[in-house]
Design an enzyme around this catalytic site. Structure first.
Site, mmCIF file in Angstrom:
data_model
loop_
_atom_site.group_PDB
_atom_site.id
_atom_site.type_symbol
_atom_site.label_atom_id
_atom_site.label_comp_id
_atom_site.label_asym_id
_atom_site.label_seq_id
_atom_site.Cartn_x
_atom_site.Cartn_y
_atom_site.Cartn_z
ATOM 1 C CE1 TYR A 107 -3.614 2.647 0.684
ATOM 2 C CE2 TYR A 107 -2.110 3.412 2.392
ATOM 3 C CZ TYR A 107 -3.230 3.611 1.608
ATOM 4 O OH TYR A 107 -3.951 4.774 1.722
ATOM 5 C CE LYS A 119 -3.457 5.482 -1.816
ATOM 6 N NZ LYS A 119 -4.444 6.144 -2.704
#
Length: 254
Positions: free
Chosen positions: A159, A163
């Protein structure tokens, strides 16, 4: 600064992930500032609720139900936006997926599904609407990243990587497109009290441990992003280019 510098009247904003959470709050904020909104999400009920909450009679809101990772949905959203409103001035990519798993436990399918939404889809939304804005001579794009792009979050390596890629992609696109009048920036929220963190709330002590990292002493709320998004997409932010605006209550101070 002129009093109307945050005014978005006469502009059209396309928002992915608009049915709930941060995307919904920012879509409503831009609508309140006068923008016509094209709201894209796979949650049809959430989009219907957004339409009910939006200001005006609804003629300035168009909803598109579909998976943001589907390239056909991008093409349809672009065509429908131009047909309905004649132009697109703002793109807000707020759709995203979460994955809270250690690297040793993350499967290839989980990794691909995460990147498909958080990076691949975002790239092609930027490409489609960036081309449109370049042809028109200007526009503003905001890509939602995360504090995890700046400071690693435990148990979420894939994750955080997705990002961080959003941040660097936004900077690279800004470098390429600013000469055409298209500003690209990223917005990095911290821990926000939205359905996105439902699983965290079910773990005893999880939220309390997270709050210990936030100098502001509380989780963020969707409305905490109203000012930041209006800054980045309006004339108030006309000289903000390739920036990542962190809105995290101070988490990344450390």
């Amino acid at each position: 600064m002129p009093p109307g510098v945050f005014d978005l009247s006469g502009r059209t904003a396309v928002v992915t992930g608009a049915a709930s959470g941060l995307g919904r709050a920012m879509a409503l904020a831009m609508a309140e500032a006068g923008a016509a909104i094209v709201a894209v999400d796979r949650d049809a009920d959430g989009l219907a609720a957004l339409a009910d909450a939006a200001p005006g009679e609804g003629d300035a809101l168009l909803t598109v139900v579909g998976d943001v990772a589907d390239l056909g949905v991008i093409e349809h959203s672009h065509a429908a936006s131009v047909e309905r409103f004649g132009r697109v001035d703002i793109l807000l990519c707020a759709a995203g997926r979460a994955l809270r798993k250690d690297a040793l436990e993350t499967t290839p399918d989980e990794f691909d599904a995460l990147m498909d939404v958080n990076l691949r889809a975002l790239f092609f939304w930027n490409r489609a609407f960036g081309r449109h804005m370049i042809e028109r001579g200007g526009g503003a794009i905001v890509n939602v990243a995360s504090q995890g792009a700046i400071t690693p979050l435990d148990g979420r390596p894939a994750y955080c990587a997705s990002k961080a890629a959003v941040v660097q992609l936004s900077r690279a696109l800004a470098l390429d497109w600013t000469r055409y009048g298209v500003r690209v920036n990223a917005l990095a929220p911290g821990l926000m009290d939205t359905p996105f963190i439902t699983s965290m709330k079910s773990e005893p002590g999880r939220i309390e441990r997270a709050l210990a990292h936030i100098p502001a002493g509380r989780m963020g709320r969707p409305e905490d992003l109203v000012g930041p998004i209006l800054l980045l997409v309006s004339d108030a932010g006309r000289y903000i280019v390739g920036h990542t605006l962190i809105v995290d209550g101070g988490w990344t101070i450390y």
